[in-house]
Design a protein around this motif. Structure first.
Motif, mmCIF file in Angstrom:
data_model
loop_
_atom_site.group_PDB
_atom_site.id
_atom_site.type_symbol
_atom_site.label_atom_id
_atom_site.label_comp_id
_atom_site.label_asym_id
_atom_site.label_seq_id
_atom_site.Cartn_x
_atom_site.Cartn_y
_atom_site.Cartn_z
ATOM 1 N N VAL A 118 0.814 -1.226 0.000
ATOM 2 C CA VAL A 118 0.000 0.000 0.000
ATOM 3 C C VAL A 118 0.840 1.265 0.000
ATOM 4 C CG1 VAL A 118 -1.960 -1.102 1.142
ATOM 5 C CG2 VAL A 118 -0.150 -0.073 2.533
ATOM 6 N N SER A 119 2.148 1.134 0.119
ATOM 7 C CA SER A 119 3.009 2.315 0.160
ATOM 8 C C SER A 119 3.578 2.593 -1.226
ATOM 9 C CB SER A 119 4.129 2.092 1.178
ATOM 10 O OG SER A 119 4.881 3.268 1.354
ATOM 11 N N HIS A 120 4.607 3.437 -1.267
ATOM 12 C CA HIS A 120 5.232 3.791 -2.545
ATOM 13 C C HIS A 120 5.798 2.540 -3.217
ATOM 14 C CE1 HIS A 120 7.187 6.385 -5.463
ATOM 15 N NE2 HIS A 120 8.312 5.724 -5.260
ATOM 16 N N ALA A 121 5.627 2.429 -4.522
ATOM 17 C CA ALA A 121 6.097 1.244 -5.250
ATOM 18 C C ALA A 121 7.622 1.187 -5.239
ATOM 19 C CB ALA A 121 5.592 1.282 -6.692
ATOM 20 N N PRO A 122 8.224 0.037 -4.886
ATOM 21 C CA PRO A 122 9.684 -0.095 -4.922
ATOM 22 C C PRO A 122 10.214 0.057 -6.351
ATOM 23 C CG PRO A 122 8.667 -1.905 -3.704
ATOM 24 C CD PRO A 122 7.562 -1.181 -4.405
ATOM 25 N N VAL A 123 11.480 0.382 -6.459
ATOM 26 C CA VAL A 123 12.110 0.531 -7.772
ATOM 27 C C VAL A 123 12.007 -0.786 -8.537
ATOM 28 C CG1 VAL A 123 14.231 1.088 -9.000
ATOM 29 C CG2 VAL A 123 13.707 2.237 -6.848
ATOM 30 N N GLY A 124 11.536 -0.729 -9.764
ATOM 31 C CA GLY A 124 11.324 -1.928 -10.564
ATOM 32 C C GLY A 124 9.871 -2.341 -10.634
ATOM 33 N N PHE A 125 9.030 -1.712 -9.803
ATOM 34 C CA PHE A 125 7.593 -1.963 -9.814
ATOM 35 C C PHE A 125 6.853 -0.649 -10.065
ATOM 36 C CE2 PHE A 125 8.849 -5.601 -7.077
ATOM 37 C CZ PHE A 125 8.239 -6.620 -7.795
ATOM 38 N N LYS A 126 5.627 -0.790 -10.496
ATOM 39 C CA LYS A 126 4.712 0.336 -10.604
ATOM 40 C C LYS A 126 3.304 -0.175 -10.315
ATOM 41 C CE LYS A 126 3.988 -0.189 -15.602
ATOM 42 N NZ LYS A 126 4.076 0.471 -16.928
#
Length: 431
Positions: free
Chosen positions: A63-71
Motif C-alpha cells: 500500500v506504500s510507494h512502489a519499490p524501484v522496478g515496480f509500478k
C-alpha cells in the motif's frame, strides 16, 4: 493553539469567515473546544486509514510507494497491484540475482552496476545512494512477498509477481550477514582487463597497468609490477605481449570435437538424472510441509495453555521462523520436478564457454571477462618478464577435457593384461 500564541506575540490578529475570535475567557473556551474537535476528527481519520491499509497488507497487497522496478496498475479483482516496470525490473532482477550468485561480491559492486545502467534512477548529483542498494537487497517484495513489521504483519505471499524467488531472497540475506569481503577494484576498465589478475612471475603479486606517454606525446599501454624489492619493479611489459600470450593460452584450452561432444552428453545425462531426483524430492517436500504444519499446530496449542508472557514470546518467535520455512517449502514444492528452463537455455552458454573460451573472452564486456577468468583458472596465472606466461592451473572442467583429449593407452605391467578403463566412470553411466 501554538500558532495562536505565535500570532499574538507578533501583534497579528486572526480573522475567519465562519468563526469570531474573541480575547475573552468564553471565546478562548469555545476556540479550545473547536480545536479539540478538529484534532479528534484527524486522529479518528488516521486510525481508519491505518486499519484499512493494514487489512490490505495482511491480505497480500502493498500500500506504500512502489519499490524501484515496480509500478502500480489497476488489475481486475485486485485494484491497485504492483506490476513489473520495465526496463527497471530487468535491471533490478539482474542486480539481485548477481549478488545472490556472488557475481557481485559486495554491495559496492551492486552500486557500481546500477550506476552503469543509464535507465536506473539517480540522485540530482548523478549517483545511486547506498541506502537505495540496501533497501533493494532487503525488500521481500522482489520475491513476491509482503512484510510490514511496524504493523506486526509477518512475511506472507503477496498477490504481485516477484522478480526473484524466495530462495534467492534468503540467499541474499545470508550473504548480507556473512563476513565482509573486499570490493572489486574500482580502477578496472576495458583498457586493461587483466589488471589485478595476472601476477608477476618474480614476486607473485598482481600486476598493475597504466598508459605511458612517450617523448612524442603518444600514449602506450603497459602492464608492470609495482612491488618494491621485486627484480621487475616498475619494469614495463607491453600490453599486446601480455594479453597476446594470455589469449594464446585460452585458445589452447579449446577441446577437440570428440571431447566437446562427450561433454555435452555428460551434461545431458546429468540433467536427466537430476530431473529424476527432483521428482523424488517433490514427494519429500510434501512430507516436510506436513511435518511443519504439525509442529506449528503443536506450538499453537502450547501457547493457549501457557500463562507466562516470556514463554508465549518464545513460542511466537519459533512459530514465525517455522512459517518462513513453510513459505519457502511451498514455493519449492510448487515447481518441484519441473525445470525452470530447458536444457538448451541452461547449458548452451556454459557449453559455448567450455568449447571455445577465447571466443567468449573476445566478444564479451569487462564484467563477463572477469567472470570468465574465475571460471577458467583455479589460480592466477604468472607472467615472467623474460619467459612470458607460465603454464596456468586451470579449473576442473578444463582439466577433465584435457584428460579426454590426452587419454592414451599404456603398457600393462608384467602378469597383467591391458583392460579398457572408463573415463570418470562414463562407461558405468552408459555414455
Amino acid at each position: 493553539m501554538k500558532l495562536r500564541k505565535e500570532l499574538s506575540a507578533r501583534g497579528a490578529r486572526p480573522e475567519c469567515l465562519n468563526f469570531k475570535f474573541e480575547d475573552t475567557p468564553e471565546g478562548e473556551f469555545i476556540e479550545t473546544i473547536i480545536a479539540a474537535q478538529g484534532q479528534l476528527e484527524r486522529q479518528q481519520n488516521k486510525r481508519q486509514v491505518i486499519q484499512k491499509m493494514k487489512a490490505r497488507v495482511e491480505n497480500g497487497y502493498w500500500v506504500s510507494h512502489a519499490p524501484v522496478g515496480f509500478k502500480y496498475a489497476t488489475v481486475a479483482g485486485h485494484g491497485k497491484l504492483l506490476v513489473r516496470d520495465e526496463p527497471l525490473a530487468s535491471i533490478v532482477q539482474e542486480a539481485l540475482e548477481g549478488f545472490s550468485c556472488a557475481r557481485f561480491e559486495t554491495r559496492a559492486e551492486v552500486k557500481r552496476f546500477l550506476e552503469s545502467q543509464p535507465d536506473f534512477p539517480r540522485t540530482r548529483h548523478g549517483h545511486v545512494t547506498n541506502e537505495t542498494v540496501n533497501r533493494m537487497l532487503n525488500r521481500p517484495h522482489y520475491a513476491g512477498y509482503i512484510e510490514f513489521p511496524t504493523w506486526d504483519v509477518s512475511l506472507r505471499k503477496g498477490h504481485h509477481e516477484g522478480l526473484i524467488t524466495l530462495e534467492t531472497y534468503q540467499t541474499i540475506q545470508r550473504r548480507l550477514h556473512e563476513k565482509p569481503k573486499a570490493a572489486a577494484r574500482p580502477d578496472l576498465n576495458e583498457d586493461f582487463p587483466l589488471r589485478g589478475f595476472v601476477c608477476c612471475g618474480d614476486c607473485g603479486n598482481p600486476l598493475t597497468a597504466n598508459w605511458s606517454t612517450s617523448k612524442t606525446g603518444k600514449k602506450h599501454p603497459y602492464y608492470l609490477c609495482f612491488t618494491k624489492g621485486c627484480v621487475s619493479y616498475r619494469k614495463s611489459l607491453r600490453r599486446d605481449h601480455v594479453e597476446g600470450a594470455f589469449e594464446d593460452t585460452l585458445k589452447a584450452l579449446e577441446p577437440s570435437e570428440t571431447a566437446y561432444a562427450l561433454l555435452r552428453d555428460m551434461f545431458k545425462y546429468a540433467w536427466d538424472l537430476r530431473g529424476a531426483q527432483m521428482q523424488k524430492a517433490a514427494t519429500a517436500l510434501s512430507g516436510k510441509l506436513t511435518e511443519l504444519e504439525v509442529q506449528i499446530s503443536a506450538l499453537l496449542d502450547r501457547i493457549v495453555k501457557t500463562t507466562s508472557p516470556r514463554v508465549v514470546d518464545t513460542y511466537e518467535s519459533k512459530i514465525d521462523a517455522l512459517e518462513r520455512d513453510k513459505l519457502l517449502l511451498q514455493e519449492q514444492n510448487k515447481d518441484a520436478g519441473k525445470p525452470l528452463r530447458s536444457f538448451e537455455d541452461m547449458f548452451e552458454l556454459a557449453c559455448q564457454f567450455l568449447g571455445n573460451p577465447w571466443k567468449i573472452w573476445k566478444n564479451s564486456d569487462l564484467a563477463q571477462r572477469r567472470t570468465a577468468l574465475k571460471l577458467a583458472f583455479a589460480e592466477r596465472p604468472h607472467y615472467c618478464r623474460n619467459e612470458g606466461l607460465r603454464t596456468p592451473i586451470t579449473t576442473l572442467p578444463f582439466k577433465a577435457l584435457a584428460s579426454f583429449d590426452g587419454e592414451r593407452g599404456v603398457m600393462a605391467e608384467r602378469n597383467f593384461f591391458l583392460e579398457p578403463v572408463s573415463v570418470c566412470g562414463l562407461a558405468d553411466l552408459g555414455i
